[in-house]
Motif scaffolding. Structure first.
Motif, PDB file in Angstrom:
ATOM      1  N   GLN A   1       5.483  14.809  -6.396  1.00  0.00           N
ATOM      2  CA  GLN A   1       6.100  13.329  -5.845  1.00  0.00           C
ATOM      3  C   GLN A   1       6.456  12.700  -6.998  1.00  0.00           C
ATOM      4  O   GLN A   1       5.967  12.442  -8.006  1.00  0.00           O
ATOM      5  CB  GLN A   1       4.713  12.601  -5.204  1.00  0.00           C
ATOM      6  N   SER A   2       7.753  12.501  -6.940  1.00  0.00           N
ATOM      7  CA  SER A   2       8.669  11.459  -7.852  1.00  0.00           C
ATOM      8  C   SER A   2       8.501   9.969  -7.292  1.00  0.00           C
ATOM      9  O   SER A   2       7.992   9.836  -6.119  1.00  0.00           O
ATOM     10  CB  SER A   2      10.003  12.169  -8.025  1.00  0.00           C
ATOM     11  N   TRP A   3       8.739   9.121  -8.177  1.00  0.00           N
ATOM     12  CA  TRP A   3       8.900   7.738  -7.946  1.00  0.00           C
ATOM     13  C   TRP A   3       9.921   7.804  -6.616  1.00  0.00           C
ATOM     14  O   TRP A   3       9.560   6.752  -5.609  1.00  0.00           O
ATOM     15  CB  TRP A   3       9.453   7.095  -9.058  1.00  0.00           C
ATOM     16  N   SER A   4      11.190   8.349  -6.708  1.00  0.00           N
ATOM     17  CA  SER A   4      12.211   8.219  -5.508  1.00  0.00           C
ATOM     18  C   SER A   4      11.511   8.977  -4.275  1.00  0.00           C
ATOM     19  O   SER A   4      11.926   8.287  -3.043  1.00  0.00           O
ATOM     20  CB  SER A   4      13.417   8.961  -5.991  1.00  0.00           C
ATOM     21  N   ASP A   5      10.538   9.925  -4.357  1.00  0.00           N
ATOM     22  CA  ASP A   5       9.868  10.353  -3.019  1.00  0.00           C
ATOM     23  C   ASP A   5       9.100   9.179  -2.483  1.00  0.00           C
ATOM     24  O   ASP A   5       9.108   9.126  -1.341  1.00  0.00           O
ATOM     25  CB  ASP A   5       9.334  11.615  -3.518  1.00  0.00           C
ATOM     26  N   LEU A   6       8.314   8.727  -3.391  1.00  0.00           N
ATOM     27  CA  LEU A   6       7.378   7.569  -3.193  1.00  0.00           C
ATOM     28  C   LEU A   6       8.003   6.542  -2.233  1.00  0.00           C
ATOM     29  O   LEU A   6       7.711   5.948  -1.158  1.00  0.00           O
ATOM     30  CB  LEU A   6       6.632   7.236  -4.303  1.00  0.00           C
ATOM     31  N   LEU A   7       9.168   6.206  -3.041  1.00  0.00           N
ATOM     32  CA  LEU A   7       9.988   5.003  -2.311  1.00  0.00           C
ATOM     33  C   LEU A   7      10.461   5.537  -1.117  1.00  0.00           C
ATOM     34  O   LEU A   7      10.594   4.533  -0.112  1.00  0.00           O
ATOM     35  CB  LEU A   7      10.879   4.227  -3.287  1.00  0.00           C
ATOM     36  N   ALA A   8      11.004   6.515  -0.849  1.00  0.00           N
ATOM     37  CA  ALA A   8      11.623   7.019   0.242  1.00  0.00           C
ATOM     38  C   ALA A   8      10.807   7.017   1.519  1.00  0.00           C
ATOM     39  O   ALA A   8      11.003   6.651   2.477  1.00  0.00           O
ATOM     40  CB  ALA A   8      12.320   8.284   0.104  1.00  0.00           C
ATOM     41  N   SER A   9       9.593   7.461   1.089  1.00  0.00           N
ATOM     42  CA  SER A   9       8.598   7.636   2.243  1.00  0.00           C
ATOM     43  C   SER A   9       7.970   6.242   2.721  1.00  0.00           C
ATOM     44  O   SER A   9       7.790   5.995   3.761  1.00  0.00           O
ATOM     45  CB  SER A   9       7.222   8.446   1.836  1.00  0.00           C
ATOM     46  N   LEU A  10       7.966   5.264   1.616  1.00  0.00           N
ATOM     47  CA  LEU A  10       7.461   3.901   2.149  1.00  0.00           C
ATOM     48  C   LEU A  10       8.554   3.108   2.748  1.00  0.00           C
ATOM     49  O   LEU A  10       8.253   2.346   3.532  1.00  0.00           O
ATOM     50  CB  LEU A  10       7.021   3.090   0.732  1.00  0.00           C
ATOM     51  N   ARG A  11       9.714   3.352   2.473  1.00  0.00           N
ATOM     52  CA  ARG A  11      11.009   2.825   3.131  1.00  0.00           C
ATOM     53  C   ARG A  11      10.821   3.371   4.666  1.00  0.00           C
ATOM     54  O   ARG A  11      11.386   2.396   5.594  1.00  0.00           O
ATOM     55  CB  ARG A  11      12.166   3.047   2.408  1.00  0.00           C
ATOM     56  N   THR A  12      10.795   4.626   4.911  1.00  0.00           N
ATOM     57  CA  THR A  12      10.583   5.082   6.130  1.00  0.00           C
ATOM     58  C   THR A  12       9.468   4.084   6.918  1.00  0.00           C
ATOM     59  O   THR A  12       9.724   3.854   8.226  1.00  0.00           O
ATOM     60  CB  THR A  12      10.634   6.466   6.101  1.00  0.00           C
ATOM     61  N   SER A  13       8.220   4.109   6.373  1.00  0.00           N
ATOM     62  CA  SER A  13       7.333   3.593   7.093  1.00  0.00           C
ATOM     63  C   SER A  13       7.460   2.040   7.297  1.00  0.00           C
ATOM     64  O   SER A  13       7.127   1.479   8.422  1.00  0.00           O
ATOM     65  CB  SER A  13       5.955   3.552   6.232  1.00  0.00           C
ATOM     66  N   ALA A  14       8.395   1.436   6.645  1.00  0.00           N
ATOM     67  CA  ALA A  14       8.897   0.044   6.402  1.00  0.00           C
ATOM     68  C   ALA A  14       9.899  -0.111   7.411  1.00  0.00           C
ATOM     69  O   ALA A  14      10.594  -1.251   7.537  1.00  0.00           O
ATOM     70  CB  ALA A  14       9.267  -0.544   5.345  1.00  0.00           C
ATOM     71  N   SER A  15      10.333   0.849   8.081  1.00  0.00           N
ATOM     72  CA  SER A  15      11.768   0.881   9.162  1.00  0.00           C
ATOM     73  C   SER A  15      13.041   0.484   8.096  1.00  0.00           C
ATOM     74  O   SER A  15      13.711  -0.320   8.805  1.00  0.00           O
ATOM     75  CB  SER A  15      11.556   0.105  10.236  1.00  0.00           C
ATOM     76  N   MET A  16      12.912   0.652   7.108  1.00  0.00           N
ATOM     77  CA  MET A  16      14.142   0.491   6.220  1.00  0.00           C
ATOM     78  C   MET A  16      15.314   1.591   6.195  1.00  0.00           C
ATOM     79  O   MET A  16      14.758   2.877   6.240  1.00  0.00           O
ATOM     80  CB  MET A  16      13.869   0.005   4.739  1.00  0.00           C
ATOM     81  N   THR A  17      16.330   1.073   6.012  1.00  0.00           N
ATOM     82  CA  THR A  17      17.182   2.229   5.618  1.00  0.00           C
ATOM     83  C   THR A  17      17.385   3.056   4.583  1.00  0.00           C
ATOM     84  O   THR A  17      16.732   2.464   3.425  1.00  0.00           O
ATOM     85  CB  THR A  17      18.750   1.374   5.531  1.00  0.00           C
TER      86      THR A  17
END
Length: 300
Positions: A21-37
């Motif tokens: 888990q890199s920081w970019s992986d973490l943020l990508a997963s959270l963006r998906t959960s937040a319905s963000m592009t």
């Protein structure tokens, strides 16, 4: 005379073998959960702590039944269950007895194959991690940004970084360093009289008074708490304060994976050197992280 050195481990070991888990992986997963592009460049253009705050705000707006606790729970899910790899094992096989890490997972502990036990001097911390330490045999591991076993301790977002810096400053202003008076710390943290404060020290004491080796830690400029301590060390090397004699006998070594073609990497090195940090460069241009990790481990 300088005490035994400190190993400061970042997130890079999690990326060398298999999925981590890199920081970019973490943020990508959270963006998906937040319905963000899914904007792959966002983590490069936006400072990580503020980008996390943005995602958190959008996630809670899209999921009004959720709370901050649920956001942190999603983060812990991503890091819980990560498996140690060869790099974790090799790091823990080194002679360092004090290991500091900003990672939330317990890969370093599990890499030893031994049971870890709390060794935080009996001090109970819920949100902060000045004394968050575990013992494995003769080794200690300090999770300075919290750990997944205590979700509320995890440092994420701009507010948590600022709060952590304030807590660190409070500790130092109270003469909390081990070679100073511990009584103000006892009063400030309202701890039990049964604690032997003559034995108490935090990872900050280690950072400021011993040789420190950064490995697998990118020292991103958003890591404001670590940069604060580096700046603090640099100032007190020159000011003749009561801590100067201890600071002047210790050094900081940054084993950095760099791409000479990336201006940001080279600018970071310039800043580190201005703070008196000894920078050892390991070029990843035309080379793999694994190859460079082998060189770092040999150097240590």
């Amino acid at each position: 005379m300088v005490d035994s050195p400190v190993l400061f481990v970042g997130n890079s070991p999690n990326q060398v073998h298999g999925p981590g888990q890199s920081w970019s992986d973490l943020l990508a997963s959270l963006r998906t959960s937040a319905s963000m592009t899914l904007d792959e460049s966002a983590h490069e253009l936006k400072p990580f702590p503020l980008h996390f705050e943005e995602i958190r705000n959008r996630y809670l707006a899209a999921n009004p039944e959720q709370t901050d606790v649920d956001v942190v729970a999603k983060v812990t899910e991503l890091f819980r269950g990560m498996m140690p790899n060869q790099i974790h094992t090799q790091l823990m096989d080194l002679a360092f007895t004090e290991v500091v890490t900003t990672n939330y997972d317990d890969c370093l502990e599990r890499a030893t194959g031994k049971v870890s036990i709390p060794a935080n001097f009996g001090i109970k911390e819920r949100a902060y991690s000045l004394f968050r330490r575990v013992a494995i045999g003769s080794k200690h591991i300090w999770h300075v940004h919290g750990d997944v076993s205590t979700p509320q301790s995890i440092v994420l977002g701009h507010d948590r970084y600022v709060e952590s810096c304030a807590q660190m400053r409070r500790y130092m202003d109270l003469d909390g360093l081990k070679f100073a008076n511990m009584e103000p710390v006892k009063a400030a943290f309202k701890q039990s009289d049964s604690i032997d404060f003559s034995r108490v020290h935090s990872w900050i004491d280690l950072f400021l008074t011993r040789d420190v080796h950064f490995v697998g830690f990118g020292l991103d400029f958003t890591e404001v708490d670590i940069w604060y301590l580096l700046s603090y060390r640099a100032r007190h090397h020159k000011t003749g304060s009561k801590w100067t004699s201890r600071l002047s006998n210790s050094r900081v070594f940054a084993h950095m994976f760099v791409d000479p073609s990336k201006q940001r990497d080279m600018q970071k090195i310039e800043v580190l050197k201005s703070f008196g940090v000894d920078v050892l460069e390991y070029s990843i241009a035309g080379s793999s992280y694994k190859e460079q990790w082998d060189k770092v481990l040999t150097a240590l």
